[in-house]
Design a protein around this motif. Sequence first.
Motif, PDB file in Angstrom:
ATOM      1  N   LEU A  27       0.877  -1.117   0.038  1.00 58.70           N
ATOM      2  CA  LEU A  27      -0.133  -0.357  -0.008  1.00 58.70           C
ATOM      3  C   LEU A  27       0.834   1.222  -0.164  1.00 58.70           C
ATOM      4  O   LEU A  27       0.818   2.667  -0.655  1.00 58.70           O
ATOM      5  N   LEU A  28       1.570   1.428   1.128  1.00 60.29           N
ATOM      6  CA  LEU A  28       2.962   2.366   1.107  1.00 60.29           C
ATOM      7  C   LEU A  28       3.780   2.771  -0.340  1.00 60.29           C
ATOM      8  O   LEU A  28       4.165   4.115  -0.700  1.00 60.29           O
ATOM      9  N   ARG A  29       3.702   2.524  -1.568  1.00 61.66           N
ATOM     10  CA  ARG A  29       4.261   2.288  -2.391  1.00 61.66           C
ATOM     11  C   ARG A  29       2.745   2.452  -3.783  1.00 61.66           C
ATOM     12  O   ARG A  29       3.348   2.074  -5.334  1.00 61.66           O
ATOM     13  N   SER A  30       1.983   2.264  -2.998  1.00 58.44           N
ATOM     14  CA  SER A  30       0.902   1.974  -4.341  1.00 58.44           C
ATOM     15  C   SER A  30       0.247   3.767  -4.019  1.00 58.44           C
ATOM     16  O   SER A  30       0.275   4.386  -3.980  1.00 58.44           O
ATOM     17  N   ARG A  31      -0.618   3.386  -5.596  1.00 53.18           N
ATOM     18  CA  ARG A  31      -1.180   4.924  -6.333  1.00 53.18           C
ATOM     19  C   ARG A  31      -3.401   4.175  -5.581  1.00 53.18           C
ATOM     20  O   ARG A  31      -3.488   3.277  -5.775  1.00 53.18           O
ATOM     21  N   THR A  88      -3.851   9.371  -5.974  1.00 51.43           N
ATOM     22  CA  THR A  88      -2.743  10.110  -6.246  1.00 51.43           C
ATOM     23  C   THR A  88      -1.967   9.046  -4.510  1.00 51.43           C
ATOM     24  O   THR A  88      -2.577   7.767  -4.847  1.00 51.43           O
ATOM     25  N   GLU A  89      -0.974   9.330  -4.577  1.00 49.10           N
ATOM     26  CA  GLU A  89      -0.057   8.293  -3.507  1.00 49.10           C
ATOM     27  C   GLU A  89      -0.350   8.153  -2.610  1.00 49.10           C
ATOM     28  O   GLU A  89      -1.453   8.958  -1.857  1.00 49.10           O
ATOM     29  N   PHE A  90      -1.084   7.145  -2.131  1.00 50.97           N
ATOM     30  CA  PHE A  90      -1.418   6.345  -0.684  1.00 50.97           C
ATOM     31  C   PHE A  90      -0.695   6.932   0.463  1.00 50.97           C
ATOM     32  O   PHE A  90      -1.661   7.144   1.517  1.00 50.97           O
ATOM     33  N   ASN A  91       0.628   7.749   0.517  1.00 52.53           N
ATOM     34  CA  ASN A  91       1.071   8.380   1.275  1.00 52.53           C
ATOM     35  C   ASN A  91       0.274   9.593   1.571  1.00 52.53           C
ATOM     36  O   ASN A  91       0.297   9.892   3.063  1.00 52.53           O
ATOM     37  N   TRP A  92       0.037  10.277   0.900  1.00 55.77           N
ATOM     38  CA  TRP A  92      -0.973  11.646   0.441  1.00 55.77           C
ATOM     39  C   TRP A  92      -2.397  11.336   1.573  1.00 55.77           C
ATOM     40  O   TRP A  92      -2.524  12.030   2.110  1.00 55.77           O
ATOM     41  N   ALA A  93      -2.648   9.981   1.434  1.00 58.99           N
ATOM     42  CA  ALA A  93      -3.987   9.567   2.083  1.00 58.99           C
ATOM     43  C   ALA A  93      -3.923   9.781   3.940  1.00 58.99           C
ATOM     44  O   ALA A  93      -4.586   9.695   4.759  1.00 58.99           O
ATOM     45  N   LEU A  94      -2.250   8.726   3.963  1.00 57.78           N
ATOM     46  CA  LEU A  94      -1.489   8.975   5.069  1.00 57.78           C
ATOM     47  C   LEU A  94      -1.862  10.552   6.147  1.00 57.78           C
ATOM     48  O   LEU A  94      -2.130  10.881   7.008  1.00 57.78           O
TER      49      LEU A  94
END
Length: 130
Positions: A27-31, A88-94
Motif C-alpha cells: 500500500l505504501l508504494r501504491s496509488r 494519488t499516492e497512498f502516502n497522501w491519504a496517510l
Amino acid sequence: MHANELEALIIRTTSEPALRPELITTLLRSRVAVPLDKGLENGALPADFKSMTLNGPRGFPVLAVFTSPDKAAPWLKEQPEFQHALVTEFNWALKITRPPFGIAVNPGYKHSVVLSPAEVEGLAARQPET
C-alpha cells in the motif's frame, strides 16, 4: 503497484492474515483513488476540500480510498457530494488522515482492508516529510 495486483493481494490477505505486513508495505508504494467533494483548480486542490469518510465497521470513522477510480464509481453515484476522485499516492491519504480516523481500502466490497487510527498514525509518522 498496479490496481489489479493490489486487489489480488487484498484478496489473499483475507484468507492469509500473515500477509498483512506485505499488504501494508505494498500500500505504501501504491496509488489509490480518493473521493473528494472538489476537483483540482489550476492543478491544486482548494484548501477547503473534503474527502469521503465513512463509519467504519470496527467502531471508528475511516477515510475511504479505492484501488482504482472504477472501484470508487459506485460510491460516487451514491454520494452526490463526492463527485471527484483524486488518484494519488497512498502516502497522501496517510497525510490527510488524522485521529480518530482510520483508512478503509475498497470499503463495501467483499475484499477490503481497514487500517485502524493507530496504524494510520504509526505509518504516517514513519513517512518522510515532503
